[in-house]
Scaffold this active site. Structure first.
Site, PDB file in Angstrom:
ATOM      1  N   ASP A  43       0.807  -1.218   0.000  1.00  0.00           N
ATOM      2  CA  ASP A  43       0.000   0.000   0.000  1.00  0.00           C
ATOM      3  C   ASP A  43       0.843   1.272   0.000  1.00  0.00           C
ATOM      4  OD1 ASP A  43      -2.112  -1.731   0.197  1.00  0.00           O
ATOM      5  OD2 ASP A  43      -3.046  -0.709   1.903  1.00  0.00           O
ATOM      6  N   HIS A 187       3.722  -2.672   3.147  1.00  0.00           N
ATOM      7  CA  HIS A 187       3.967  -1.310   2.652  1.00  0.00           C
ATOM      8  C   HIS A 187       5.366  -1.239   2.042  1.00  0.00           C
ATOM      9  CE1 HIS A 187       0.910  -0.966   5.822  1.00  0.00           C
ATOM     10  NE2 HIS A 187       0.411  -0.003   5.073  1.00  0.00           N
TER      11      HIS A 187
HETATM   12 ZN   LIG Z   1      -2.696   3.242   3.059  1.00  0.00          ZN
END
Ligand SMILES: [Zn+2]
Length: 237
Positions: A43, A187
């Site tokens: 993300d 991430h």
């Molecule tokens: Zn996010």
């Protein structure tokens, strides 16, 4: 259905024009009803470490899904394009990461539209999946996702990478939540996540997992636009 079909054709056309001679990069057909599959999702990118992550994924023939922020697609277009060319899935994660449950409908539509537009512009593909920032959604967000023809994809387990920022902890936590059919939240702006990937992918593959895109993984879920998956506790439509 026609929209879905049209976007598949558009992706096929782009793949042909963008990757002459790159047939080996095309994902091998994996049947996730027959073999163990996991979808790793990254993300908030593309981050500055995306190139290194893409190198690792390529080396191990692993596919991933990137839920991108429009603002970073704009500042790092080459990474977004490379993700598409190398067979990864590009999803919409808003333009500037506001909590969709606290802003108005016009702002939500603009966040989604601007991100669709910039991804289409730089990578030549149109995201088919929405991951609302923070995984926060309500009926209004669901209705707007439906307008865009997109289901909303959350995760079955998190690497907690943003919290630990520690390679060993990220590997341990990811392996703990890795099950058949898992969608794992990670991430690519966490350096330790990118550093942990060579060893993590090797371990997952040794356990028999195929690393596939979210769309590949959820093929049999028959999700409709506006649906949310996995359905969070307390969600009612
Ligand atoms: Zn996010």
């Amino acid at each position: 259905m026609s929209r879905h079909f049209a976007s598949l054709l558009a992706i096929a056309a782009v793949a042909v024009t963008l990757t002459p001679g790159a047939a080996s990069a095309a994902p091998k057909a994996v049947d996730c009803t027959q073999v163990k599959c996991i979808a790793l999702t990254f993300d908030d990118g593309p981050s500055k470490y995306a190139g290194e992550l893409l190198d690792t994924l390529k080396k191990h023939n692993a596919k991933a899904t990137f839920f991108l922020e429009g603002q970073y697609v704009k500042s790092r277009p080459a990474f977004a394009k490379r993700m598409a060319v190398e067979g990864h899935e590009l999803g919409n994660h808003s333009y500037s990461h506001p909590n969709f449950t606290t802003i108005g409908p016009a702002a939500i539509r603009s966040e989604i539209q601007k991100t669709q537009d910039i991804i289409k512009q730089v990578a030549g593909v149109e995201p088919k999946l929405l991951r609302p920032p923070y995984g926060m959604a309500d009926i209004q967000v669901s209705d707007i996702a439906a307008e865009f023809g997109m289901p909303m994809i959350l995760w079955t387990g998190g690497s907690r990478d943003w919290e630990s920022k520690n390679e060993e902890a990220i590997k341990k936590q990811t392996l703990a939540v890795a099950k058949q059919g898992s969608i794992v939240l990670m991430h690519d702006w966490v350096k330790q996540t990118v550093d942990s990937m060579p060893s993590l992918i090797k371990t997952l593959q040794k356990k028999g997992y195929h690393l596939v895109t979210v769309s590949e993984l959820i093929k049999d879920q028959k999700l409709e636009p506006g649906d949310i998956f996995p359905v969070p506790e307390g969600w009612e439509k």
